[in-house]
Design an enzyme around this catalytic site. Structure first.
Site, PDB file in Angstrom:
ATOM      1  N   THR A  43       4.057 -31.749 -12.405  1.00  0.00           N
ATOM      2  CA  THR A  43       3.433 -31.026 -11.292  1.00  0.00           C
ATOM      3  C   THR A  43       2.166 -31.776 -10.931  1.00  0.00           C
ATOM      4  O   THR A  43       1.240 -31.861 -11.745  1.00  0.00           O
ATOM      5  CB  THR A  43       3.074 -29.586 -11.703  1.00  0.00           C
ATOM      6  OG1 THR A  43       4.249 -28.918 -12.138  1.00  0.00           O
ATOM      7  CG2 THR A  43       2.472 -28.829 -10.531  1.00  0.00           C
ATOM      8  N   LYS A  94       6.655 -26.256  -4.926  1.00  0.00           N
ATOM      9  CA  LYS A  94       6.141 -25.790  -6.226  1.00  0.00           C
ATOM     10  C   LYS A  94       4.774 -25.118  -6.076  1.00  0.00           C
ATOM     11  O   LYS A  94       4.546 -24.030  -6.618  1.00  0.00           O
ATOM     12  CB  LYS A  94       6.045 -26.999  -7.167  1.00  0.00           C
ATOM     13  CG  LYS A  94       5.252 -26.797  -8.433  1.00  0.00           C
ATOM     14  CD  LYS A  94       6.059 -26.203  -9.537  1.00  0.00           C
ATOM     15  CE  LYS A  94       5.178 -25.870 -10.732  1.00  0.00           C
ATOM     16  NZ  LYS A  94       5.899 -25.243 -11.811  1.00  0.00           N
ATOM     17  N   LYS A 134      -4.516 -24.890 -12.834  1.00  0.00           N
ATOM     18  CA  LYS A 134      -4.183 -26.241 -12.333  1.00  0.00           C
ATOM     19  C   LYS A 134      -3.357 -26.132 -11.038  1.00  0.00           C
ATOM     20  O   LYS A 134      -3.666 -26.787 -10.040  1.00  0.00           O
ATOM     21  CB  LYS A 134      -3.385 -27.007 -13.405  1.00  0.00           C
ATOM     22  CG  LYS A 134      -2.825 -28.332 -12.903  1.00  0.00           C
ATOM     23  CD  LYS A 134      -1.816 -28.965 -13.863  1.00  0.00           C
ATOM     24  CE  LYS A 134      -1.096 -30.109 -13.155  1.00  0.00           C
ATOM     25  NZ  LYS A 134      -0.087 -30.769 -13.960  1.00  0.00           N
TER      26      LYS A 134
END
Ligand code: NAD
Length: 290
Positions: free
Chosen positions: A87, A162, A237
């Site tokens: 990611t 995402k 994050k």
């Protein structure tokens, strides 16, 4: 297939082991993690990438991905696929894909959802960005590591999907936790709250599948002392990546910004580090309005 796998941590380790168990030949590399079952370790990232049909990366962030990409792209054979499952920020994903294509390679960004248990069980969901041919070339591998792969568009589309998904998740988890704390103060039984909301218009994955209240709904990290699961710092994050992307394209995301600030406080100024991201509920329980 001959596969190079770089980044064999909590996620990459079991993903590589599943590929090896399915009969693929895996050359792995990690700065620290041990060799997963069935994976032979190479002496460097470039060595793991040399001669591979597909090189998979599963790394902590965009800066590390860019550094590893600079190392391995020159070592990869023409036509091979650079499949990044980390990611990372959309810009890094697009930059690495651009460099790969320029070097005669194919590129797919395919971040995952499903966490460590999904990685171990081979039930991850992949959201992928890249050319049709590149996606087709890795779909057998994605089928081994996951239960579903959605081709979302060109380079960076996987990362875009995402971070949008996880921005929704951060916001709905925060709202679900604050609603439980409000219900407590209103004297509403938590089970009744779950019974109503999980079948009414307030339902969400956070409430129905991952209920933050211990002893209510399906088993979740709340039933295990809020051990992750999905750690608060990983949620932070992903929320920060969503805000970085929103700034880059001038998108107004006030709820995402508020959730980012909330998780930043929780992780960096309070006791959220190392706790599941649903541990906002005990945080709200202890607080009042001021
Ligand atoms: P991790 O820290 O367990 O693993 C990362 C691995 O990369 C480590 O073993 C580290 O030694 C290795 N590494 C770092 N720099 C390297 C380099 N230059 N060369 C080779 N290896 C290097 O992290 P993780 O939980 O496996 O997460 C990996 C990625 O997956 C992250 O981008 C994370 O956001 C994403 N992700 C994690 C989860 C989760 O639940 N853990 C869920 C979805 C997505």
């Amino acid at each position: 297939m001959k596969v190079g796998f770089i980044g064999l941590g909590n996620m990459g380790g079991p993903m590589a082991a599943n590929l090896a168990a399915a009969g693929h030949e895996i050359a792995g590399f990690d700065l620290a993690a041990p060799a997963p079952d069935g994976v032979s370790m190479a002496v460097s990232a470039a060595a793991a990438a040399t001669g591979a049909d597909v090189v998979i990366t599963m790394l902590p962030n965009g800066a590390i991905l860019r550094a590893v990409a600079a190392d391995i792209i020159p070592a990869m054979k023409s036509g091979a696929v650079f499949l990044d499952c980390s990611t990372v920020d959309v810009d890094s994903a697009r930059a690495v894909a651009g460099l790969s294509v320029k070097a005669g390679l194919q590129a797919v960004d395919a971040p995952v959802s499903g966490g460590i248990t999904g990685a171990a069980a081979g039930t991850l969901t992949f959201m992928a960005g890249g050319a049709d041919a590149a996606f087709a070339a890795v779909s057998d591998l994605l089928d081994v590591m996951g239960q579903k792969a959605v081709h979302c568009g060109g380079s960076g589309a996987g990362q875009s999907a995402k971070i949008c998904n996880n921005m929704i998740l951060g916001v709905t988890m925060a709202a679900t936790c604050e609603a439980f704390a409000l219900a407590d103060k209103l004297g509403l039984d938590r089970q009744k709250m779950f019974d109503v909301v999980s079948t009414s218009s307030g339902y969400s994955w956070s409430m129905n599948a991952y209920c933050p209240a211990p002893g209510i709904g399906p088993q979740s990290p709340a039933d295990n002392g809020y051990q992750p699961g999905f750690a608060s710092e990983l949620m932070l994050k992903d929320l920060r990546l969503s805000q970085q992307a929103a700034e880059a394209v001038n998108a107004d995301t006030p709820m995402g910004a508020r959730a980012t600030a909330l998780y930043a406080d929780f992780v960096e100024s309070e006791d959220g580090q190392g706790q599941d991201f649903s541990a906002l509920l005990p945080r709200f329980e202890k607080r009042d309005r001021s």
